[in-house]
Design a protein around this motif. Structure first.
Motif, PDB file in Angstrom:
ATOM      1  N   LEU A 111       0.860  -1.177   0.000  1.00 14.46           N
ATOM      2  CA  LEU A 111       0.000   0.000   0.000  1.00 14.46           C
ATOM      3  C   LEU A 111       0.899   1.230   0.000  1.00 14.46           C
ATOM      4  O   LEU A 111       1.751   1.367   0.879  1.00 14.46           O
ATOM      5  CB  LEU A 111      -0.906   0.011   1.234  1.00 14.46           C
ATOM      6  N   ALA A 112       0.726   2.101  -0.969  1.00 14.68           N
ATOM      7  CA  ALA A 112       1.587   3.287  -1.076  1.00 14.68           C
ATOM      8  C   ALA A 112       0.733   4.529  -1.266  1.00 14.68           C
ATOM      9  O   ALA A 112      -0.260   4.504  -1.987  1.00 14.68           O
ATOM     10  CB  ALA A 112       2.549   3.142  -2.245  1.00 14.68           C
ATOM     11  N   SER A 113       1.139   5.614  -0.601  1.00 13.72           N
ATOM     12  CA  SER A 113       0.453   6.886  -0.796  1.00 13.72           C
ATOM     13  C   SER A 113       1.472   8.019  -0.802  1.00 13.72           C
ATOM     14  O   SER A 113       2.500   7.952  -0.127  1.00 13.72           O
ATOM     15  CB  SER A 113      -0.596   7.131   0.295  1.00 13.72           C
ATOM     16  N   HIS A 114       1.162   9.006  -1.608  1.00 17.05           N
ATOM     17  CA  HIS A 114       1.990  10.208  -1.694  1.00 17.05           C
ATOM     18  C   HIS A 114       1.044  11.400  -1.709  1.00 17.05           C
ATOM     19  O   HIS A 114       0.118  11.452  -2.519  1.00 17.05           O
ATOM     20  CB  HIS A 114       2.839  10.197  -2.971  1.00 17.05           C
ATOM     21  N   ARG A 115       1.269  12.328  -0.792  1.00 12.23           N
ATOM     22  CA  ARG A 115       0.457  13.551  -0.745  1.00 12.23           C
ATOM     23  C   ARG A 115       1.402  14.740  -0.678  1.00 12.23           C
ATOM     24  O   ARG A 115       2.399  14.702   0.040  1.00 12.23           O
ATOM     25  CB  ARG A 115      -0.463  13.548   0.465  1.00 12.23           C
ATOM     26  N   ASP A 116       1.069  15.761  -1.442  1.00 10.92           N
ATOM     27  CA  ASP A 116       1.828  17.002  -1.303  1.00 10.92           C
ATOM     28  C   ASP A 116       0.916  18.182  -1.617  1.00 10.92           C
ATOM     29  O   ASP A 116      -0.121  18.037  -2.256  1.00 10.92           O
ATOM     30  CB  ASP A 116       3.095  17.028  -2.172  1.00 10.92           C
ATOM     31  N   GLY A 117       1.314  19.303  -1.116  1.00 10.32           N
ATOM     32  CA  GLY A 117       0.524  20.506  -1.326  1.00 10.32           C
ATOM     33  C   GLY A 117       1.352  21.740  -1.039  1.00 10.32           C
ATOM     34  O   GLY A 117       2.389  21.671  -0.386  1.00 10.32           O
ATOM     35  N   ARG A 133       3.977   7.358   2.352  1.00  8.47           N
ATOM     36  CA  ARG A 133       3.789   6.197   3.224  1.00  8.47           C
ATOM     37  C   ARG A 133       3.754   4.930   2.385  1.00  8.47           C
ATOM     38  O   ARG A 133       3.126   4.894   1.340  1.00  8.47           O
ATOM     39  CB  ARG A 133       2.478   6.299   3.991  1.00  8.47           C
ATOM     40  N   TRP A 134       4.437   3.885   2.879  1.00 13.27           N
ATOM     41  CA  TRP A 134       4.395   2.565   2.266  1.00 13.27           C
ATOM     42  C   TRP A 134       4.163   1.554   3.366  1.00 13.27           C
ATOM     43  O   TRP A 134       4.757   1.632   4.440  1.00 13.27           O
ATOM     44  CB  TRP A 134       5.721   2.208   1.600  1.00 13.27           C
ATOM     45  N   PHE A 135       3.295   0.620   3.092  1.00 11.99           N
ATOM     46  CA  PHE A 135       3.036  -0.479   4.011  1.00 11.99           C
ATOM     47  C   PHE A 135       3.197  -1.779   3.230  1.00 11.99           C
ATOM     48  O   PHE A 135       2.616  -1.926   2.151  1.00 11.99           O
ATOM     49  CB  PHE A 135       1.618  -0.408   4.588  1.00 11.99           C
ATOM     50  N   LEU A 136       3.974  -2.687   3.761  1.00 10.82           N
ATOM     51  CA  LEU A 136       4.147  -4.011   3.161  1.00 10.82           C
ATOM     52  C   LEU A 136       3.600  -5.038   4.138  1.00 10.82           C
ATOM     53  O   LEU A 136       3.958  -5.014   5.319  1.00 10.82           O
ATOM     54  CB  LEU A 136       5.619  -4.292   2.878  1.00 10.82           C
ATOM     55  N   ILE A 137       2.755  -5.917   3.654  1.00  8.14           N
ATOM     56  CA  ILE A 137       2.149  -6.927   4.513  1.00  8.14           C
ATOM     57  C   ILE A 137       2.263  -8.282   3.815  1.00  8.14           C
ATOM     58  O   ILE A 137       1.774  -8.444   2.688  1.00  8.14           O
ATOM     59  CB  ILE A 137       0.663  -6.617   4.798  1.00  8.14           C
ATOM     60  N   ALA A 162       3.403 -10.530   8.653  1.00  9.81           N
ATOM     61  CA  ALA A 162       4.480  -9.601   8.976  1.00  9.81           C
ATOM     62  C   ALA A 162       4.183  -8.300   8.263  1.00  9.81           C
ATOM     63  O   ALA A 162       3.714  -8.296   7.123  1.00  9.81           O
ATOM     64  CB  ALA A 162       5.817 -10.165   8.510  1.00  9.81           C
ATOM     65  N   ARG A 163       4.471  -7.199   8.925  1.00 10.62           N
ATOM     66  CA  ARG A 163       4.151  -5.885   8.361  1.00 10.62           C
ATOM     67  C   ARG A 163       5.361  -4.972   8.482  1.00 10.62           C
ATOM     68  O   ARG A 163       6.024  -4.941   9.516  1.00 10.62           O
ATOM     69  CB  ARG A 163       2.966  -5.295   9.109  1.00 10.62           C
ATOM     70  N   SER A 164       5.618  -4.216   7.437  1.00  9.98           N
ATOM     71  CA  SER A 164       6.666  -3.203   7.437  1.00  9.98           C
ATOM     72  C   SER A 164       6.040  -1.872   7.080  1.00  9.98           C
ATOM     73  O   SER A 164       5.261  -1.786   6.134  1.00  9.98           O
ATOM     74  CB  SER A 164       7.748  -3.542   6.404  1.00  9.98           C
ATOM     75  N   ASP A 165       6.376  -0.841   7.813  1.00  7.70           N
ATOM     76  CA  ASP A 165       5.845   0.505   7.556  1.00  7.70           C
ATOM     77  C   ASP A 165       7.014   1.436   7.247  1.00  7.70           C
ATOM     78  O   ASP A 165       8.036   1.397   7.919  1.00  7.70           O
ATOM     79  CB  ASP A 165       5.131   1.066   8.787  1.00  7.70           C
ATOM     80  N   VAL A 166       6.835   2.264   6.242  1.00  7.25           N
ATOM     81  CA  VAL A 166       7.806   3.307   5.935  1.00  7.25           C
ATOM     82  C   VAL A 166       7.021   4.603   5.837  1.00  7.25           C
ATOM     83  O   VAL A 166       6.122   4.743   5.015  1.00  7.25           O
ATOM     84  CB  VAL A 166       8.541   3.030   4.604  1.00  7.25           C
TER      85      VAL A 166
END
Length: 169
Positions: A111-117, A133-137, A162-166
């Motif tokens: 799951l990946a998201s990118h927000r900017d403003g 944000r990146w989430f690997l599951i 197992a989960r990894s968050d960045v």
């Protein structure tokens, strides 16, 4: 939208593919005075094959993407958000005799998201925002059913992941 499916291997195998793209951007530009571009896309694929009389192997994948960009006409304010989610899983379904059947599957999710403003109000404020944000599951799951004398049904299974968050912002 496009969808296609079929069989192969003398009916032992089956496949399915689907893709959709929204037309929200067309409607948005037709009815909104604010500049911006919303888009959406998803795709799904599935391949299944019967390995024997009692065993089926299935591989599936799902991709989802959203992208929204909004901007003020004077260019002083802008916001954008992008989301891209990928799911993949491999599943084995097995029947053991007439009373025991179950499934085991292994999955991977990203799951990946990118927000900017940004906002510039001359003489008042200047600001920017960026959030990634990146989430690997990864998961392993099993579910089984046991029928006893056509009277009782016992269901059991388990799951581990197992989960990894960045996060970066």
């Amino acid at each position: 939208t496009a969808l296609s499916s079929g069989e192969f291997g003398n009916g032992k195998g089956a496949w399915l593919g689907a893709i959709r793209r929204s037309n929200l951007d067309v409607w948005y530009h037709a009815f909104s005075k604010q500049s911006g571009t919303p888009t959406y896309l998803d795709a799904f694929a599935k391949l299944s094959y019967r390995l024997g009389e009692n065993t089926r192997l299935t591989a599936s994948a799902l991709y989802i993407a959203d992208d929204v960009t909004l901007a003020a006409e004077d260019g002083d304010e802008r916001a954008a958000a992008e989301f891209a989610d990928n799911y993949g899983w491999l599943r084995v379904d097995r029947e053991i005799g007439e009373s025991l059947s179950g499934s085991v599957w292994l999955s991977h999710t990203r799951l990946a998201s990118h927000r900017d403003g940004s906002s510039v109000q001359t003489g008042v404020s200047v600001g920017t925002l960026q959030d990634d944000r990146w989430f690997l599951i990864d998961a392993l799951q099993t579910e089984w059913s046991w029928r006893a004398r056509d009277r009782w049904l016992v269901e059991f299974g388990g799951e581990t992941h197992a989960r990894s968050d960045v996060l970066r912002g």
